[in-house]
Every structure is written in structure tokens, then in C-alpha cells.
Design an enzyme around this catalytic site. Structure first.
Site, PDB file in Angstrom:
ATOM      1  N   SER A 328       0.800  -1.228   0.000  1.00  0.00           N
ATOM      2  CA  SER A 328       0.000   0.000   0.000  1.00  0.00           C
ATOM      3  C   SER A 328       0.828   1.271   0.000  1.00  0.00           C
ATOM      4  O   SER A 328       0.260   2.363  -0.091  1.00  0.00           O
ATOM      5  CB  SER A 328      -0.918   0.001   1.219  1.00  0.00           C
ATOM      6  OG  SER A 328      -1.742  -1.139   1.182  1.00  0.00           O
ATOM      7  N   HIS A 370     -15.096   0.082   4.366  1.00  0.00           N
ATOM      8  CA  HIS A 370     -14.831   1.418   4.885  1.00  0.00           C
ATOM      9  C   HIS A 370     -15.971   2.378   4.642  1.00  0.00           C
ATOM     10  O   HIS A 370     -15.892   3.563   4.924  1.00  0.00           O
ATOM     11  CB  HIS A 370     -13.575   1.989   4.218  1.00  0.00           C
ATOM     12  CG  HIS A 370     -12.318   1.301   4.634  1.00  0.00           C
ATOM     13  ND1 HIS A 370     -11.678   0.351   3.834  1.00  0.00           N
ATOM     14  CD2 HIS A 370     -11.577   1.368   5.761  1.00  0.00           C
ATOM     15  CE1 HIS A 370     -10.614  -0.088   4.446  1.00  0.00           C
ATOM     16  NE2 HIS A 370     -10.519   0.506   5.631  1.00  0.00           N
ATOM     17  N   CYS A 383      -7.685   2.218   2.012  1.00  0.00           N
ATOM     18  CA  CYS A 383      -8.792   1.441   1.459  1.00  0.00           C
ATOM     19  C   CYS A 383      -8.442   0.919   0.061  1.00  0.00           C
ATOM     20  O   CYS A 383      -8.201   1.681  -0.864  1.00  0.00           O
ATOM     21  CB  CYS A 383     -10.052   2.303   1.385  1.00  0.00           C
ATOM     22  SG  CYS A 383     -11.425   1.397   0.637  1.00  0.00           S
TER      23      CYS A 383
END
Lengths: 638, 368
Positions: A328, A370, A383
Site C-alpha cells: 500500500s 470502509h 482502502c
């Protein structure tokens, strides 16, 4: 032979024959005499030059004095590699008369092992005459003295004072600086330089030591002595001092480098810190490491085996050669690509824990979802669905181009012998490499830094610095006078501000790395977590519950202060079971840059728990390894 | 003018001066080779020369008839000594070249160089002229040469064996034997060379091979020749100067005071010294050749020629060796190299030639 009738032989005839033949003999002798004189004239006049040269090369022996190596210093002039006096024992083969006796004496005096004795005998066999053969380097004062007093009984032994490379911080700079070693046979063959076979001469074998070899080497000194055929020195003719190699100044902060290395603790990981104003690399630590001091005085077979068998690969410089899925940590970069391509920051999508793409559902890391996610939340909550959704809308080309602009998949002009630069995939790249078209699933994977995305920690740090500043910072390891001016990447200021703020939220807001907050009042660090899967999800999450080698890599990129970035950093912990292993390291390293005492206090506490400093732990682990104590999960070298 | 007494006149002053000059030059070189010291070589050599010089003068006063009468006896005695040496070596379990007589190490092969010439000279002096081209003129001489030469080869001492053969062959040559005998012997010898070579000892073969290609082993067995040539060549025309020869002083030149003394000299005195020495040797050989030509008796003629050849052989082989023109055989340079045996031989030769000279001056010319 003619058989003609001859007159009878008389005494008178005999007398004439004698005179005639005696004159012939005398003439022949005179002719030989003239020939000898001519031969001598030929040797001493025509060939004179050649023989004068040969006579001189007999008489005069040239001994090279290895040059002192140039220092490697940090940005503040602190020595990271210098020279210390080293005592050594050599053998001059020509002077060695009773080989077995002398070698036997040395074996006991210097505690030489079987391997060393074998090497000495081999070297002696292949050496020629006056060229010294190294017996032992770096002998202790006591050993040196014990040989010195027995010198009259040990003809052929030459004790000498020289210099050895010394790295004050040992393992902390192993990968960054590299090490030196005696040239091997191939290197000598290539260079054909007699200096290469002079005992005590070392060349750079790795990293900066190797890269800057021509600068660091210096010029050897020479000692011209008159020697007898037996190698006895009659007198010294002239001595030319050596010229020390030049100093190489790095951009690295030696203290920060050491701190980062120590802070990594027993983990297998790396830390890269970059100055956001200049691109200077302030730290480049890869752990576990090796002690370059061991290498420079000739590493033992056992120690090398121990290092090469360790599953934490202490011999690999992970900051440049370790390739990992970025996870990420690419999300701020992807977000920047969206912004630059025109996606409004307010655009939202709904995260319900997953997204169907084609006939496959891609999950968010948070299975519960989320809810409504905009760009900032997509970053600080990391997310996945937000990025799955908008990546399909914006397209891979936009993302790949931004990745490359920010340094992913790029090779940097660093003074290192090798770097693995990984991959920032694009549709064209895939077609060229695999001959298959890019799929939407590839985009979805790449957007969360998985799939084909492979980066090294240095690239992550560069990406962080470029995101933070909006400038095309290039990493530098040396303080060159002429650097190209820093170019702006041309991002809109509010885009930079948005990414900065979102990354600030990661740490200081409702983000994924709340515990990464700096323990300093007025300095806020921005960051982005990353977790890179090692094995596919079908084997379950790569958390602490699975064997070490199946655990996820933990990644973290950061910069601080978030609103006026000064430093950028990247931390990668191999098999750290998620980003929570990485951001505390980033936090403490960043703290060190702003408040050294606070950072040191934290480290002292950690090290007490780990069982000492790098050096102490390495020594203990090596001893345990040698003792054959099989560790269930072998602790790395550090 | 003060009249010179006849006794003084009879002393060969010129010869003494020539021998002293050669030996004196040699002493300088020995002094230098010892690192600028009279010991261990120069002083010994000088004293030895004086003793041998007196011996030579005494030898020169002996009637030539005496040498002729005792030629065979001396020859047989030396052959017996050669056998004795061989036997001693056999018993002692190794090769031996000398007999220890207590005060001197006698090397019978050195004596043979002189006695072979005397014995052959006597043989051909007695040979009736009519037999010169018959086999009677050949085989006894071949036996007389072959026996000692073979014994010396067994020692093994190739150099001395060659010296014995060479001196013997020259006496045969000047005694008037048919030329084609020598021609065919030379051809046969050349044809037999490979066989002879295979009979040599390993180290002798090696020396010959290295002589043919000295660069093949510059640090091993070719070392002597290489270093000798370096010494001579680096001396140049004028030399490096007295006491300044690095090749000899730093021990690069092996045997720098014995067999390779010429190289030691040449390094310090250069081509000038070498040519001076060659001229001195030329004068010595010219003197003895003149005596041979003017000898009163046939024995005197043949003996003087043979002894001249013995001296010449020493000089020529030694110089060829140090200049890389001949294999390394252990032959010293007459009067120059350190060592008693060779000096004894040379001085004996000169002494006998002196006796022949005296004989020619006193009697009338006769041919047996």
C-alpha cells in the site's frame, strides 16, 4: 684419401713437417684467441646495455610499500572507514633456509591453523625469490614481540608495520561501504600490477570501497635496496614515501546510519533516509549485516559460512538489492496520478469490503468495509476498494507513468557496483516481457502495490521525498560539487498539499499508523503503511501465526515535518508480519533526526530487550552457530 | 756498463715478469673478490705462486735428458695413482679425484696432463721415421691416451679428460702422422657424438644442453653462464672499477674466484682488462711455441708443443665457458683462478719448457 706414391720419410722431412704443423697449431691457437677477444668485445660493447640492465636488476631490489587508503568520511567529516596501524608477519622466500623449522616455529608462536599453514606453503611454492609471502596479518602486540625476539633464529621472517582498514561502526556500515581484501589471482592477472602481490595491499571488494577504488587507492611507495644473491639487504638505496589515497566524503550521517542499523534490531530489514532539500542520502542501513573489519583482515571460512547460510541474508544489501512488492505504500503515488490526471479529490466510492472485477472479487484488507471513501480516506485508511475502483476508471498508463516519475522501477546514478531496480509495470512492459496483454486484474493488483510491482527500499524513499516536495530529487551518496539543479515535477501545489495531509492523517489522524506519531511536540511525521504478501492469501494472512518465511513484509514510507518536509524515509522489514513492524522503526529514526537523546533512550531500552548491541549479538550468535546449537528460528546476525 | 754476471743473465727475467704480471693481476682480482681483503685467497695464492715460481726455475735447470728418461716411468706411476683414486672412490662409496697425502691433496689427473705429453713425446721421438705412417705409430699412442682419459672420465671429470686427449692429439699431429687419420677420426668422432653424449652423466648432459640453450633455465643450471655473461657484459669497455663489481660482490656470480674469475675481472676491468690478459697469455704461448720450433731434440720439439697445448687448452676452454661458448666444465684459468692444482700443472709445464729452452741453448741441434 689419395694413395699416391710418397717419398720415404726421413728425419729431415719429419723436421719440416713438425715446423709446418707446429705453425698451424700456433696459428689456430692465435685464431681462437682473436675469436675470444671478438666475443668478449661483442658481449661488453654491443650487448652492454642489456647486461648493465640485468646486472642492475640483480643488484637492486624494488620493494613496494602499499599506499595508505583514503578515508571515507560522513557529511560532517566523521570517519566511517579509516586506517589503523597493523602488525604483520611475512616470509621472504629467498632468505628462508630451513623452511620446515621456521614454519613450525611460526605455527606455535602465532597459533596458525591448518588452513593457514596450507596456504603459506602453497604461496611459498608459487612465489619467486624476494617477493614476500604473508604469514599472518593483524597479529597482536604480544605475538609480534614473541616473533621479534626470536628473529635471529628465524632467518627469512620479516615482521612489518603496515596499515589495516578500520570501520569504527562495524556492521552498521557493512553494506553501505563494503570492505577491502587482498586481490585474488584473477584480479592480479587482469591488472598485472606488482602492487597486487605485495603483502598488505588491499583493494575494495564491495560497494563504495570497490566503486571508489581508483580514488581511495593512492600511490605506492617504493624502497630500493641493494641485495645479495641470497637476498641479504646490503644497504638501502632510496625510499620513496607512499601517497595516501584521497578522502571520499559521503552525504551519509554516520550517527544516523549507525542508529538506523541498530534500531533495526534482530529484524531482517532496511532503512533509507533522504534529505528532502538536496536528495542527499543520510542513511542506508541494511540488517543483518557483516562486520567489514572481519573481511578486511581476511574472513575465516567458518565466519563466512555462518554469514552465507543465515536465512536473513546478511550478505545482501537490501536497500538496493532487496526487491519487494511495494504494497500500500504506492497509494499516495497512485492518488497523485489520479489528481494529476483530473480526478477530483472529493470523488467517492463505496467500500463494502470487496469489489467484483470481471468474474473475481478483490477484497479490501478490511473485510468489513470502509463505507463511503474519498481520496484522503483512501490513503489514511488504506482502502483498497477505492483504488480498485478508480484505477479502472483512470487506467494503468497514468499510474505507471507517475510511478516512474517518482522513482519506482528506476535505476539511480549511485556509486554502487550493482542495484536491482525492480519493476513498475505497464501494459507495454507486460506485452514486451511476457507477450500477453494487460488485464484489468493486473491494474487492480498494481494499484495496491502487488502483482508485478517490485521495488527496492531506496526507490521507496525517493518516492516519499518526491511526493513530499513535488521535486524530482535524485539520491546522492557523495558530496559532489556540481550537481544538476533540482527540477520541479510540476504538480499542482494543492495536490501536493492534499497528499501531504492525507499522509499526515495516517500517523496523526484516524489512519493506520497511529503508533508512529513522533514523541516531539511540534514535528509531525506523515507516512504510509504497506503490507506486502509473500504467499498468496489462500494460505491465510501472513501474520505472526505462520512460519517466519511466510509472514508478510512490513513497509513504511514517511517524511517529516509533514507540512514542510525536511527528511523522507523508507523502512522495509522482511517477514515483519505487516506494517506494524516497520513504522516504529521509521518513527524512531525520524525522532533521531530531531531529538537524538529521546531516540537514543528508546533504543537503549530496545537493545536491552534484544540482548545487547549489534556486536554483542553477532558474537553470541556466531559462537552459538559454531557450537552447533541448532536454533529453531535462527536469530539473524544482528 | 756494469757487466751482468752470467748466473743472473741465465735467469729468464722476461718470463718471470710475464708470469708475475698475470698472477699479480689475478691477485688484484682475488683481493677484490674477497671484498677487498688479502684473505682468504689473494695471500695464499701469492705465496703459492712464489713457491711454484722457484720450483719452476729449478725444474728449468734440470737436464732435458732426465725428463725423457723418466717419461714412461712417470706416466706409469700417474696411471697407477689414477687407479688408486678410482679404487679409493669405490671403497669410499663415491667419486673421488684426489689422494690426501697429508700436506697436499694430490690430484693425479692434473699430473697426467703433463706426463701424457712427455710419454707421447718420448714415444714419437724414439719412433723410426719410416714407421710414421704405419700402425705402429698409432695404436701405442691411442692406448697411452685412452687409458688415463678413460680413468679420468670415470671420476667423472670431463674437462680434464678432454684436456688429456687434446694435448695427446696435438703431439700426435705434430709428430707427422698422416693427416687423413685425423680427418677421419674427426668425422668418426662427430658421427659418434650422440652415442658419447648418451654415455655422459645426467648433470653433464644437462650442462651441454644448457650450453646449447642457456636461456632455457636462467635460474637453474643455466645460472652460471647467464650470470657470467651479465658480469662480463655489464663491465663494458672500461669496467665498473676496482672493488665495484656488483655481480661478484653480491654473490650473483658463482665460483667468482675460481672457474669464473675471468668474469669477476671483466666486470671491474672491462674489455680493456680482458684484452690485456689475452695479450699476456698470447705472449706466454708465443714464447713456448718459439721454444718448440727452436728445440734441439725431437723430444724437446714434441714435448714443448704438447705442453703449450696443455696451457692453451686451459685458457681457451675456460674463456669459452665464461663467455657462453662452451658448456660449463670445471676448468680454471691458468695462474688467474684461485687454486693450487692448476697452478702446479701450469708451472710444471712452463718449467719443463724452460728446461727445453736451456737444452737448446747449450747443445747443438740434433734430431735424436
Amino acid at each position: 684419401m689419395p694413395r699416391q706414391k710418397r717419398p720415404p720419410i726421413t728425419e729431415a722431412w719429419r723436421g719440416i713437417t713438425f715446423t709446418r704443423r707446429a705453425l698451424v697449431v700456433g696459428g689456430a691457437q692465435a685464431a681462437v684467441g682473436v675469436a675470444l677477444a671478438a666475443r668478449m668485445a661483442y658481449i661488453s660493447i654491443i650487448d652492454n646495455d642489456r647486461y648493465v640492465l640485468e646486472s642492475e636488476s640483480n643488484r637492486v631490489n624494488l620493494t613496494l610499500v602499499p599506499p595508505r587508503r583514503g578515508w571515507i568520511v560522513d557529511r560532517n567529516g566523521k570517519a566511517m572507514a579509516n586506517n589503523r596501524v597493523s602488525l604483520r608477519i611475512d616470509i621472504i622466500p629467498d632468505r628462508l633456509h630451513d623452511k620446515d623449522f621456521v614454519l613450525g616455529q611460526l605455527e606455535t608462536l602465532l597459533n596458525l591453523d591448518g588452513d593457514t599453514m596450507q596456504r603459506i606453503r602453497r604461496d611459498l611454492k608459487s612465489s619467486s625469490g624476494f617477493q614476500p609471502v604473508a604469514v599472518k596479518e593483524d597479529v597482536s602486540e604480544a605475538e609480534y614481540a614473541s616473533v621479534l625476539v626470536r628473529l635471529p633464529d628465524l632467518p627469512g621472517i620479516a615482521p612489518a608495520r603496515g596499515f589495516a582498514r578500520y570501520y569504527p561502526t562495524g556492521a552498521a556500515v557493512g553494506h553501505l561501504i563494503g570492505y577491502v581484501g587482498a586481490p585474488n589471482a584473477e584480479e592480479y592477472e587482469e591488472a598485472k600490477d606488482p602492487l597486487y602481490i605485495t603483502p598488505g595491499f588491499k583493494i575494495g571488494k564491495q560497494a563504495l570501497e570497490k566503486y571508489f577504488e581508483p580514488v581511495l587507492r593512492g600511490k605506492p611507495g617504493a624502497r630500493r635496496v641493494e641485495v645479495t644473491a641470497r637476498g641479504k639487504v646490503v644497504r638501502e638505496l632510496s625510499t620513496q614515501p607512499d601517497v595516501q589515497g584521497q578522502t571520499v566524503q559521503l552525504t551519509v550521517d554516520a550517527d544516523l546510519q549507525e542508529y538506523a542499523a541498530r534500531r533495526l534490531g534482530p529484524e531482517s530489514g532496511s532503512v533509507v533516509v533522504i534529505d528532502c532539500l538536496t536528495g542527499d542520502v543520510l542513511a542506508m542501513a541494511s540488517m543483518p549485516s557483516f562486520d567489514p573489519n572481519s573481511f578486511s583482515s581476511g574472513i575465516g571460512v567458518a565466519e563466512y559460512k555462518w554469514l552465507s547460510q543465515n536465512d536473513h541474508v546478511p550478505l545482501r544489501n537490501k536497500t538496493l538489492s532487496g526487491l519487494y512488492p511495494a504494497g500500500s505504500t504506492v497509494k499516495p503515488m497512485v492518488a497523485m496520478s489520479f489528481l494529476e490526471a483530473g480526478l477530483p479529490a472529493e470523488a467517492t466510492t463505496f467500500c463494502g469490503g470487496g469489489l467484483r472485477v470481471g468474474n473475481r472479487v478483490f477484497h479490501c484488507w478490511n473485510r468489513r468495509g470502509h463505507g463511503q471513501v474519498n481520496m484522503a480516506k483512501g490513503i489514511y485508511q488504506s482502502c483498497d476498494v477505492y483504488f480498485y475502483h478508480f484505477a479502472q476508471q483512470m487506467g494503468m498508463d497514468v499510474i505507471a507513468a507517475m510511478g516512474k516519475r517518482l522513482g519506482l522501477g528506476q535505476k539511480f546514478p549511485l556509486p554502487v557496483p550493482s542495484q536491482s531496480y525492480g519493476t513498475m509495470p505497464s501494459p507495454d512492459w507486460k506485452m514486451e516481457k511476457y507477450g500477453r496483454p494487460w488485464t484489468i486484474a493486473d491494474t487492480v493488483n498494481a494499484t495496491i502495490g502487488q502483482g508485478y510491482v517490485l521495488v527496492n527500499p531506496t526507490q521507496l524513499a525517493v518516492m516519499a521525498s518526491r511526493l513530499a516536495t513535488g521535486n524530482a530529487l535524485m539520491p546522492h551518496l557523495t558530496r559532489d560539487a556540481n550537481r544538476a539543479p533540482i527540477q520541479s515535477l510540476g504538480f499542482a501545489p494543492d495536490h501536493i498539499g492534499l497528499v501531504r495531509e492525507a499522509m499526515n492523517q495516517v500517523v496523526n489522524g484516524a489512519g493506520t499508523a497511529g503508533r508512529a506519531r513522533l514523541p516531539i511536540e511540534d514535528v509531525k511525521m506523515a507516512g504510509k503503511t504497506g503490507t506486502a504478501q509473500v504467499v498468496s492469501l489462500s494460505k491465510g494472512r501472513g501474520g505472526m501465526g505462520v512460519p517466519w518465511k511466510y509472514r508478510d513484509h512490513g513497509l513504511f514510507i514517511a517524511f517529516a515535518p509533514f507540512d514542510a518536509p525536511r527528511y523522507a524515509a523508507a523502512v522495509v522489514i522482511e517477514h515483519g508480519a505487516g506494517s506494524s513492524s516497520a513504522y516504529p522503526v521509521a518513527r524512531d529514526v525520524m525522532t533521531f533526526l530531531f531529538d537524538r537523546d529521546k531516540a537514543m533512550a528508546a533504543l537503549t531500552e530496545y537493545e536491552a530487550g534484544w540482548g545487547g548491541t549489534i556486536e554483542e549479538r553477532m558474537a553470541r550468535n556466531f559462537a552459538a552457530w559454531k557450537a552447533g546449537a541448532a536454533q529453531p528460528d535462527p536469530e539473524p546476525g544482528a | 756498463m756494469i757487466p751482468v754476471p752470467p748466473a743472473i743473465q741465465r735467469i729468464p727475467w722476461k718470463l718471470i715478469a710475464l708470469l708475475s704480471a698475470i698472477t699479480g693481476f689475478g691477485l688484484l682480482v682475488l683481493y677484490s673478490a674477497a671484498g677487498g681483503s688479502m684473505t682468504p685467497w689473494a695471500l695464499n695464492q701469492g705465496v703459492r705462486f712464489l713457491v711454484f715460481l722457484i720450483g719452476m726455475l729449478i725444474l728449468g735447470r734440470i737436464k732435458l735428458k732426465f725428463f725423457e728418461d723418466f717419461a714412461y716411468l712417470a706416466y706409469l706411476a700417474v696411471v697407477a695413482l689414477l687407479f688408486a683414486v678410482e679404487l679409493l672412490g669405490f671403497v669410499g662409496g663415491g667419486s673421488q679425484r684426489w689422494i690426501n697425502l697429508g700436506f697436499i691433496n694430490l690430484q693425479p689427473s692434473e699430473l697426467m696432463k703433463v706426463t701424457i705429453v712427455l710419454a707421447l713425446a718420448r714415444f714419437y721421438a724414439q719412433l723410426p721415421p719410416g714407421s710414421t705412417r704405419t700402425i705402429t705409430a698409432l695404436w701405442p699412442a691411442l692406448v697411452m691416451i685412452g687409458l688415463p682419459a678413460g680413468l679420468v672420465m670415470l671420476q667423472p671429470d670431463l674437462g680434464t679428460a678432454l684436456a688429456i686427449c687434446a694435448s695427446g692429439a696435438i703431439v700426435m699431429f705434430v709428430s707427422g702422422l698422416p693427416l687423413w687419420w685425423f680427418g677421419s677420426a674427426a668425422i668418426a668422432g662427430a658421427a659418434a657424438l650422440p652415442v658419447l653424449f648418451s654415455m655422459l652423466h645426467d648433470y653433464q648432459q644437462k650442462r651441454v644442453l644448457i650450453f646449447l640453450d642457456p636461456e632455457s633455465d636462467p635460474l637453474g643450471a643455466g645460472y652460471h653462464i647467464s650470470q657470467s655473461k651479465i658480469a662480463i657484459g655489464s663491465g663494458g669497455i672500461g669496467g665498473k672499477g676496482f672493488l665495484n663489481g656488483s655481480q661478484s660482490h653480491l654473490d650473483y656470480l658463482p665460483e667468482g674466484h675460481t672457474d669464473f674469475i675471468f668474469a669477476t675481472m671483466a666486470e671491474e676491468w672491462g674489455l680493456i682488462g680482458g684484452v690485456a690478459l689475452l695479450i699476456a697469455f698470447f705472449l706466454l704461448l708465443r714464447w713456448s711455441t718459439r721454444i718448440a720450433l727452436g728445440a734441439r731434440t725431437r723430444f724437446g720439439q714434441l714435448a714443448a708443443t704438447g705442453l703449450t697445448m696443455t696451457i692453451f687448452f686451459y685458457i681457451a676452454i675456460n674463456l669459452m665457458m665464461v663467455m657462453g661458448l662452451a658448456p660449463v666444465v670445471g676448468i680454471p684459468l691458468p695462474l688467474f683462478s684461485y687454486g693450487g692444482s692448476s697452478m702446479l700443472t701450469i708451472m710444471t709445464c712452463v718449467g719443463i719448457i724452460l728446461a727445453i729452452d736451456n737444452d737448446s741453448k747449450t747443445g747443438t741441434r740434433r734430431f735424436h
